[in-house]
Scaffold this motif. Structure first.
Motif, PDB file in Angstrom:
ATOM      1  N   SER A  33      89.862 -11.811  36.533  1.00 41.90           N
ATOM      2  CA  SER A  33      90.358 -10.664  37.284  1.00 41.90           C
ATOM      3  C   SER A  33      90.020 -10.896  38.751  1.00 41.90           C
ATOM      4  O   SER A  33      89.031 -11.548  39.086  1.00 41.90           O
ATOM      5  CB  SER A  33      89.782  -9.345  36.777  1.00 41.90           C
ATOM      6  OG  SER A  33      88.402  -9.280  37.014  1.00 41.90           O
ATOM      7  N   ARG A  35      90.054  -8.846  42.641  1.00 40.29           N
ATOM      8  CA  ARG A  35      90.154  -7.556  43.317  1.00 40.29           C
ATOM      9  C   ARG A  35      90.024  -7.773  44.813  1.00 40.29           C
ATOM     10  O   ARG A  35      89.038  -8.330  45.289  1.00 40.29           O
ATOM     11  CB  ARG A  35      89.065  -6.598  42.833  1.00 40.29           C
ATOM     12  CG  ARG A  35      89.158  -5.216  43.476  1.00 40.29           C
ATOM     13  CD  ARG A  35      88.121  -4.260  42.929  1.00 40.29           C
ATOM     14  NE  ARG A  35      86.775  -4.581  43.337  1.00 40.29           N
ATOM     15  CZ  ARG A  35      86.250  -4.255  44.530  1.00 40.29           C
ATOM     16  NH1 ARG A  35      86.978  -3.618  45.433  1.00 40.29           N
ATOM     17  NH2 ARG A  35      85.003  -4.573  44.804  1.00 40.29           N
ATOM     18  N   LYS A  40      92.554  -2.055  43.542  1.00 40.75           N
ATOM     19  CA  LYS A  40      92.165  -2.159  42.143  1.00 40.75           C
ATOM     20  C   LYS A  40      92.259  -3.622  41.721  1.00 40.75           C
ATOM     21  O   LYS A  40      93.049  -4.391  42.264  1.00 40.75           O
ATOM     22  CB  LYS A  40      93.097  -1.331  41.253  1.00 40.75           C
ATOM     23  CG  LYS A  40      92.928   0.155  41.438  1.00 40.75           C
ATOM     24  CD  LYS A  40      93.812   0.901  40.465  1.00 40.75           C
ATOM     25  CE  LYS A  40      93.604   2.399  40.593  1.00 40.75           C
ATOM     26  NZ  LYS A  40      94.397   3.141  39.617  1.00 40.75           N
ATOM     27  N   SER A  41      91.447  -3.986  40.734  1.00 39.66           N
ATOM     28  CA  SER A  41      91.500  -5.360  40.238  1.00 39.66           C
ATOM     29  C   SER A  41      92.765  -5.566  39.416  1.00 39.66           C
ATOM     30  O   SER A  41      93.363  -4.617  38.910  1.00 39.66           O
ATOM     31  CB  SER A  41      90.258  -5.687  39.415  1.00 39.66           C
ATOM     32  OG  SER A  41      90.238  -4.922  38.237  1.00 39.66           O
ATOM     33  N   CYS A  68      87.750 -10.576  48.840  1.00 42.68           N
ATOM     34  CA  CYS A  68      88.115 -10.276  47.455  1.00 42.68           C
ATOM     35  C   CYS A  68      86.976 -10.697  46.541  1.00 42.68           C
ATOM     36  O   CYS A  68      86.025 -11.346  46.975  1.00 42.68           O
ATOM     37  CB  CYS A  68      89.422 -10.958  47.077  1.00 42.68           C
ATOM     38  SG  CYS A  68      89.413 -12.750  47.223  1.00 42.68           S
ATOM     39  N   THR A  71      86.300 -12.368  39.150  1.00 45.83           N
ATOM     40  CA  THR A  71      85.429 -12.243  37.982  1.00 45.83           C
ATOM     41  C   THR A  71      85.951 -13.165  36.900  1.00 45.83           C
ATOM     42  O   THR A  71      87.047 -12.969  36.371  1.00 45.83           O
ATOM     43  CB  THR A  71      85.383 -10.789  37.474  1.00 45.83           C
ATOM     44  OG1 THR A  71      85.006  -9.933  38.554  1.00 45.83           O
ATOM     45  CG2 THR A  71      84.382 -10.646  36.344  1.00 45.83           C
ATOM     46  N   SER A  77      80.890 -11.026  39.372  1.00 47.02           N
ATOM     47  CA  SER A  77      81.945 -11.196  40.368  1.00 47.02           C
ATOM     48  C   SER A  77      81.453 -12.064  41.514  1.00 47.02           C
ATOM     49  O   SER A  77      80.309 -11.943  41.952  1.00 47.02           O
ATOM     50  CB  SER A  77      82.387  -9.842  40.917  1.00 47.02           C
ATOM     51  OG  SER A  77      82.991  -9.082  39.903  1.00 47.02           O
TER      52      SER A  77
END
Length: 120
Positions: A33, A35, A40-41, A68, A71, A77
């Motif tokens: 993911s 973000r 939002k991710s 950014c 993850t 992250s």
């Protein structure tokens, strides 16, 4: 007006940057993911990874200089900065280099096919 850098605009420069990396890049296929700051991710796929950065799918434009967070499965992250975005792909540099041990573990688990392999 802020313009995104096009890594393909100057072919000679692009090839030089590919040869002058702070660390080797490995082709991978890792579901993750991503973000962007203030957003939002979203689900992405990391296509290559090095100690210093990554490239991944990002269908919506991401502007150069944007902070950014990436993850990866099983990891915290990692903060990064967008270096380029082009045709649905984003290239980012990590704020802090990945640990070589963590990096080697990721590469052992994802060998370019997106299949997770537990390290025994």
């Amino acid at each position: 007006m802020h313009m995104d850098w096009d890594p393909y605009a100057n072919e000679a420069y692009f090839h030089a940057t590919q040869e002058d990396r702070c660390a080797a890049r490995n082709k991978v296929n890792i579901p993750a993911s991503l973000r962007a700051s203030g957003s939002k991710s979203f689900h992405t796929v990391v296509h290559d990874l090095s100690l210093g950065g990554f490239s991944a799918t990002a269908l919506n434009r991401m502007h150069v200089g944007t902070t950014c967070w990436l993850t990866l499965p099983g990891l915290e992250s990692q903060q990064a900065e967008v270096v380029w975005w082009l045709r649905g792909q984003v290239g980012c540099a990590f704020a802090h280099l990945l640990s070589p041990i963590v990096y080697d573990n990721i590469i052992l688990r994802y060998r370019g096919d997106g299949v997770y392999r537990p390290v025994v």
